[in-house]
Motif scaffolding. Structure first.
Motif, PDB file in Angstrom:
ATOM      1  N   LEU A 175      40.551  44.651  32.158  1.00 31.89           N
ATOM      2  CA  LEU A 175      39.759  43.599  32.798  1.00 31.89           C
ATOM      3  C   LEU A 175      39.736  42.333  31.941  1.00 31.89           C
ATOM      4  O   LEU A 175      39.787  41.214  32.466  1.00 31.89           O
ATOM      5  N   LYS A 176      39.658  42.497  30.630  1.00 30.77           N
ATOM      6  CA  LYS A 176      39.661  41.330  29.754  1.00 30.77           C
ATOM      7  C   LYS A 176      40.996  40.595  29.853  1.00 30.77           C
ATOM      8  O   LYS A 176      41.045  39.362  29.826  1.00 30.77           O
ATOM      9  N   LYS A 177      42.088  41.352  29.975  1.00 28.04           N
ATOM     10  CA  LYS A 177      43.393  40.725  30.171  1.00 28.04           C
ATOM     11  C   LYS A 177      43.423  39.987  31.506  1.00 28.04           C
ATOM     12  O   LYS A 177      43.930  38.861  31.603  1.00 28.04           O
ATOM     13  N   ALA A 178      42.844  40.614  32.536  1.00 24.45           N
ATOM     14  CA  ALA A 178      42.841  40.010  33.871  1.00 24.45           C
ATOM     15  C   ALA A 178      42.018  38.733  33.915  1.00 24.45           C
ATOM     16  O   ALA A 178      42.263  37.857  34.752  1.00 24.45           O
ATOM     17  N   GLN A 179      41.050  38.582  33.000  1.00 22.07           N
ATOM     18  CA  GLN A 179      40.260  37.352  32.944  1.00 22.07           C
ATOM     19  C   GLN A 179      41.146  36.136  32.658  1.00 22.07           C
ATOM     20  O   GLN A 179      40.775  35.017  32.984  1.00 22.07           O
ATOM     21  N   GLY A 180      42.296  36.373  32.085  1.00 24.04           N
ATOM     22  CA  GLY A 180      43.199  35.277  31.771  1.00 24.04           C
ATOM     23  C   GLY A 180      44.113  34.887  32.908  1.00 24.04           C
ATOM     24  O   GLY A 180      44.853  33.905  32.798  1.00 24.04           O
ATOM     25  N   TYR A 181      44.071  35.641  34.022  1.00 28.86           N
ATOM     26  CA  TYR A 181      44.902  35.294  35.171  1.00 28.86           C
ATOM     27  C   TYR A 181      44.418  33.984  35.795  1.00 28.86           C
ATOM     28  O   TYR A 181      43.252  33.616  35.697  1.00 28.86           O
ATOM     29  N   TYR A 200      32.499  35.266  35.480  1.00 28.47           N
ATOM     30  CA  TYR A 200      31.041  35.162  35.455  1.00 28.47           C
ATOM     31  C   TYR A 200      30.379  36.524  35.245  1.00 28.47           C
ATOM     32  O   TYR A 200      29.166  36.662  35.425  1.00 28.47           O
ATOM     33  N   LEU A 201      31.179  37.526  34.852  1.00 31.96           N
ATOM     34  CA  LEU A 201      30.661  38.874  34.683  1.00 31.96           C
ATOM     35  C   LEU A 201      30.677  39.289  33.220  1.00 31.96           C
ATOM     36  O   LEU A 201      31.532  38.867  32.446  1.00 31.96           O
ATOM     37  N   ASP A 202      29.716  40.122  32.845  1.00 34.64           N
ATOM     38  CA  ASP A 202      29.718  40.745  31.534  1.00 34.64           C
ATOM     39  C   ASP A 202      30.523  42.030  31.670  1.00 34.64           C
ATOM     40  O   ASP A 202      30.034  43.039  32.173  1.00 34.64           O
ATOM     41  N   LYS A 237      31.942  46.795  45.710  1.00 38.19           N
ATOM     42  CA  LYS A 237      32.046  45.425  45.225  1.00 38.19           C
ATOM     43  C   LYS A 237      33.466  45.223  44.696  1.00 38.19           C
ATOM     44  O   LYS A 237      33.885  45.923  43.781  1.00 38.19           O
ATOM     45  N   MET A 238      34.179  44.285  45.267  1.00 38.67           N
ATOM     46  CA  MET A 238      35.583  44.099  44.920  1.00 38.67           C
ATOM     47  C   MET A 238      35.727  43.124  43.758  1.00 38.67           C
ATOM     48  O   MET A 238      35.382  41.950  43.860  1.00 38.67           O
ATOM     49  N   LEU A 239      36.209  43.642  42.632  1.00 38.94           N
ATOM     50  CA  LEU A 239      36.561  42.834  41.481  1.00 38.94           C
ATOM     51  C   LEU A 239      38.057  42.575  41.560  1.00 38.94           C
ATOM     52  O   LEU A 239      38.830  43.492  41.845  1.00 38.94           O
TER      53      LEU A 239
END
Length: 273
Positions: free
Chosen positions: A5-11, A18-20, A51-53
């Motif tokens: 998920l942290k990698k995906a934050q860079g997409y 806006y999520l922890d 909830k779709m992330l």
């Protein structure tokens, strides 16, 4: 999974900023996880819905991931809630999602006051407004739930969320009382303490019991919220409101809130009856 998920934050496109991420609980046995080379979709199962992330590097990558999601809808709906909600949808993604049956549920646009010290308060306010205490949590929940559907995508708040919000050191819930009854609430928060422009008062939510609307309660709650922000050192104020909630927008405009983003946050949902 958190590392993914942290990698995906860079997409380029994603709903994760806006999520922890450390607080997200992923259960591979119950959640649907679609992971591709440059896109990821997680349907995170809750009691009421998935909830779709999501995150994708390109529109094509997102389209491919959504196509895989479409092939698995029958499976996930047969094993859990029959609803998927999705936040922060890009306008160019809407046709792809609509092809699966997703519909626009709300579109929140951003409003700002650049200097809340210049907002004038009205005179002669007779509505009692005080800070919420633990004994009020159920009352607050019932007020918000009484307003379900008055704004697109609004369903009210659970007691657990109300407790968490009110007991945060930078947040507060203001409660309005009239004729001996709890009739309205305003959720406020301070953030941006290190900003060069000064801390921001966020008015997250305003709800007035439908039986007591059009009596100045909402206005009084906003005024008190702004005063609370000033006392906490806020210089500016932010709120987001659904684009179709004309009544609320009219109220906010009276305080000097100005729209800063015509597109805002688009939220969509897929629901099988």
């Amino acid at each position: 999974m958190i590392e993914i998920l942290k990698k995906a934050q860079g997409y380029t496109y994603n709903s994760l900023n806006y999520l922890d991420l450390d607080e997200i609980e992923i259960n591979p046995n119950e959640d649907l996880i679609i992971e591709q080379s440059d896109a990821i979709i997680i349907c995170n199962k809750t009691i009421k819905e998935y909830k779709m992330l999501w995150a994708a590097e390109t529109l094509d990558a997102f389209t491919k991931a959504v196509g895989e999601l479409g092939s698995k809808l029958n499976y996930i709906f047969s094993n859990g809630p029959r609803r998927i909600s999705m936040e922060f949808v890009r306008p160019e993604f809407i046709p792809v999602l609509e092809s699966l049956g997703f519909r626009n549920e709300s579109q929140f646009v951003d409003f700002w006051i650049d200097d809340i010290s210049k907002v004038e308060s009205s005179e002669g306010n007779t509505i009692l407004i005080r800070n919420t205490v633990p004994e009020d949590y159920l009352k607050v929940s019932l007020i918000t739930k009484a307003c379900k559907g008055l704004s697109r995508g609004f369903h009210g708040e659970e007691v657990e969320f109300i407790k968490e919000w009110n007991e945060d050191e930078n947040s507060c819930i203001l409660l309005a009382e009239l004729e001996g009854a709890a009739v309205g609430v305003c959720f406020v928060n301070i953030y941006g303490f290190n900003s060069e422009k000064g801390p921001v008062l966020w008015i997250r939510e305003l709800a007035v019991d439908p039986n007591f609307q059009n009596r100045g309660i909402g206005r009084s709650l906003i005024e008190q919220g702004l005063q609370w922000g000033l006392l906490k050192g806020a210089k500016r104020s932010f709120l987001a409101v659904d684009k179709q909630n004309i009544k609320a927008i009219h109220l906010y405009n009276q305080f000097g809130y100005k729209c800063k983003d015509e597109i805002g946050q688009i939220n969509m949902a897929l629901e099988v009856v």
